[in-house]
Design an enzyme around this catalytic site. Sequence first.
Site, mmCIF file in Angstrom:
data_model
loop_
_atom_site.group_PDB
_atom_site.id
_atom_site.type_symbol
_atom_site.label_atom_id
_atom_site.label_comp_id
_atom_site.label_asym_id
_atom_site.label_seq_id
_atom_site.Cartn_x
_atom_site.Cartn_y
_atom_site.Cartn_z
ATOM 1 N N CYS A 32 0.843 -1.205 0.000
ATOM 2 C CA CYS A 32 0.000 0.000 0.000
ATOM 3 C C CYS A 32 0.880 1.259 0.000
ATOM 4 C CB CYS A 32 -0.932 -0.021 1.212
ATOM 5 S SG CYS A 32 -1.829 1.511 1.503
ATOM 6 N N CYS A 76 -0.050 3.975 2.527
ATOM 7 C CA CYS A 76 0.342 3.560 3.881
ATOM 8 C C CYS A 76 1.774 3.988 4.180
ATOM 9 C CB CYS A 76 0.236 2.043 4.028
ATOM 10 S SG CYS A 76 -1.438 1.375 3.858
#
Length: 320
Positions: free
Chosen positions: A76, A79
Amino acid sequence: MQPRNMSMSGVVDLAAVKAAGEAKQKAEKARAEAARTGTAVPTRLIFDVDEAGFQQEVLQRSTEVPVVIDFWAEWCEPCKQLGPVLERLTGEYAGRFVLAKIDVDANQMLFQQFGVQGIPAVFAVVAGQPVPLFQGAAPEAQIRQVLDQLILAAEQQFGIVGAPATDAGAEDDEPVAQQPATPYDSALAAAHEALDAGDLGGAVQAYRNVLADDPGNTEAKLGLAQAELLSRVQGADAQVVRKAAADNPADPAAQIAAADLDLVGGHVEDAFGRLVDAVRRTVGEDREAVRVHLLELFEVIGADDPRVVAARGALARVLF
């Protein structure tokens, strides 16, 4: 009913309270020093959590400090942008909250239980209850605002105040010197004796005398709370009080009076449950009066008592 029957038969250990108060003062000083000097973040403020450790690392810890949860994954990209910001803010806030990082690929059950729709997703757990904060790589200013609101709610609504964590070996590296006797030790001893003997007026005055000179004395505050609780129920007609509470479920004063009787009689869960229900039924100033009184009763029993932990969770479910 003899109020003195509450006579501290395990309701609270004042010696333990004194030690806890000293530990809290030390923690507050450490937090202030960390904020002033920009000291590196102790590793226990930021930690990885899996399903096996969730109960202890998140749920139990959330009764002492707000736990912010960062749901992330290696693949991700957002993230990777959000994670460093959260970690830096964790250090900056110096123990007002702790950060738990959960890899969603390795912990699908937790991912599903929180109802996460996408990552990055940030939740908090306060008093055992999940609180959604935001999703996506939010701007730092927005994150700060959310964290400030979380910390304020934890302190004002649940009496949960974070304190800086320390490395596991820190205590061994620098042992804490034994606390010297204070000028109030003899006065506190006399107050405790009066409380245990049922001399409530004498105990109240003795605790107030200590607090007049030392307003932050944790031991005296707790002793005064107990003495005042016993004083409130002294001479009360239990049948009249309980009938008034049964007839007026939305009357905060009636429920508070009955809860005091419950607590003095040893029915701790009943006292807490009664006031949680009263918070649910009331609004505005009435609700605030009940909530504050419930927090005061938590202090009488002690923050680490499992009945207090359970009641904090019930209160969180009502308020959130």
